[in-house]
Design an enzyme around this catalytic site. Structure first.
Site, PDB file in Angstrom:
ATOM      1  N   ALA A 145       1.201  -1.334  -0.787  1.00 51.19           N
ATOM      2  CA  ALA A 145      -0.193  -1.376  -1.240  1.00 51.19           C
ATOM      3  C   ALA A 145      -1.025  -2.273  -0.324  1.00 51.19           C
ATOM      4  CB  ALA A 145      -0.270  -1.867  -2.689  1.00 51.19           C
ATOM      5  N   ASP A 146      -0.463  -3.408   0.070  1.00 49.74           N
ATOM      6  CA  ASP A 146      -1.132  -4.293   1.024  1.00 49.74           C
ATOM      7  C   ASP A 146      -1.366  -3.579   2.353  1.00 49.74           C
ATOM      8  OD1 ASP A 146      -1.571  -6.700  -0.334  1.00 49.74           O
ATOM      9  OD2 ASP A 146       0.472  -7.382  -0.008  1.00 49.74           O
ATOM     10  N   GLU A 147      -0.324  -2.907   2.845  1.00 47.67           N
ATOM     11  CA  GLU A 147      -0.418  -2.237   4.141  1.00 47.67           C
ATOM     12  C   GLU A 147      -1.503  -1.162   4.124  1.00 47.67           C
ATOM     13  OE1 GLU A 147       1.372  -2.611   7.003  1.00 47.67           O
ATOM     14  OE2 GLU A 147       2.825  -4.120   6.358  1.00 47.67           O
TER      15      GLU A 147
END
Length: 396
Positions: free
Chosen positions: A180-182
């Site tokens: 999700a961060d990426e």
């Protein structure tokens, strides 16, 4: 094509396609730093605004042979660091002076945090009307859930991703990477570039809002549409619901992954594994039949793989034009000469004088090549240099 052919007309006088773009990085953890890492890799002058003696990103373990954390070193390369405390009047004033000569600001604090410090979008816009201000957060700048804190696994859970991952009959499993961060970081970089293109055409800056949840849903292969329409997808483990065979198969010394998506490829596979009679047999002939006959198809493929080493099996399958690969460990993957040839691991001298193989930029440019130009700086390491530049830039 050889690498030297691809880069035959490369320029050596530019840092990359974003040469001359200045980005202020007011980020922490991973999603925001990843966005500014992409912009830095593309050649932008990324100035990381952080506490001069802070320890953001110092997440264990250290890179073997160094004294430095893998976390900070991998995502803050190609940046400079300015020691500054935005919570103070002096720090805020200096930051806003820097905004006057910047193109992009990227932040990933909880919505409203920078505004409370007097450094939000309205404050930046007041001193630089055409600034591109990118905000990354778990849930977005508006909506009923905007104020909730977030970490990557929590967003994976809330976004339905975790429930789709893992063994068919097992518990939900998070992705081993910060997916999700990426995705949010990549969308933030794309958003910044799109907003810069708009500014070039119309002279307008804007606020770019990137939610980790939105990015994860967008990056879920269209499956949210099925769920919203009343046909939620199930969990399939290593298999693909619409292609059989598509699975991990055990070989004599490891595993391979094979995907057969087309009927013509099934006919090739049947001949390749010595079962030509299955090319047009009932239960095997078409994709729909193979899906209905999944267990039997898997047994046929598994039986052929079981007696062969992985390398031999993959060579036979790919030699026939089929799509297969060995299931490698990450250590095996990064040892692949192809990975090095692509520049995906670049030996870089770090701030403590040691050397480590950092992950290189993914996108290749024939005219404006990208590379790791410098290691991640220690917090505040470039403060004097940046402040001298600021005096000159603001004066002009």
């Amino acid at each position: 094509m050889r690498a030297e052919d691809f880069y035959a007309e490369a320029r050596t006088d530019l840092s990359g396609p974003l040469h001359g773009v200045r980005v202020l990085d007011v980020t922490k953890v991973w999603s925001g730093p990843l966005a500014t890492c992409v912009l830095a890799d593309l050649g932008a002058d990324v100035i990381r605004v952080e506490l001069a003696h802070g320890r953001d990103g110092e997440v264990p373990p250290v890179i073997p042979g160094t004294s430095l954390s893998w976390f900070r070193q991998t995502v803050h390369r190609n940046k400079r660091s300015l020691g500054l405390d935005l919570r103070t009047d002096e720090g805020r004033a200096e930051f806003l002076r820097l905004v006057q000569v910047a193109d992009v600001v990227v932040e990933n604090y909880r919505p409203g945090t920078l505004a409370r410090w007097g450094a939000g979008y309205a404050d930046c816009r007041a001193v630089r009307p055409d600034v591109v201000f990118v905000s990354v957060s778990g849930w977005g700048q508006y909506g009923p859930g905007r104020d909730r804190p977030a970490y990557d696994p929590v967003v994976q859970a809330a976004g339905g991703w975790m429930a789709l991952n893992g063994p068919v009959d097992g518990d939900p499993v998070r992705a081993p990477t910060f997916i999700a961060d990426e995705l949010a970081g990549l969308h933030a970089a794309i958003g910044a570039l799109a907003a810069l293109a708009h500014r070039d055409r119309f002279g307008e800056g804007q606020h770019v809002d990137v939610s980790m949840l939105d990015a994860l849903l967008f990056g879920s292969s269209g499956l949210p549409t099925l769920a919203a329409a009343g046909a939620p997808p199930g969990r399939h483990g290593n298999e693909t619901p619409f292609a059989v065979p598509s699975n991990v198969y055990a070989c004599a010394d490891g595993h391979l992954y094979l995907v057969v998506a087309l009927n013509k490829h099934w006919r090739v596979l049947a001949r390749t594994i010595g079962r030509p009679e299955l090319a047009d047999a009932d239960g095997f002939r078409t994709g729909d039949q193979r899906i209905a006959n999944r267990e039997a198809v898997n047994l046929v493929v598994a039986g052929w793989c079981a007696g062969r080493p992985v390398t031999e099996a993959v060579d036979v399958l790919t030699g026939a034009g089929l799509v297969a690969a060995p299931v490698r460990t990450l250590s095996e993957s990064v040892a692949d000469p192809h990975v090095r040839a692509r520049g995906m691991l670049q030996d870089t001298v770090l701030s403590d004088g040691t050397t480590a193989p950092l992950v290189g930029p993914a996108v290749k440019f024939s005219r404006t090549p990208t590379r790791i130009r410098r290691c991640a700086p220690a917090p505040g390491a470039d403060s004097a240099e940046i402040r001298n530049e600021l005096k000159s830039d603001v004066a002009t």
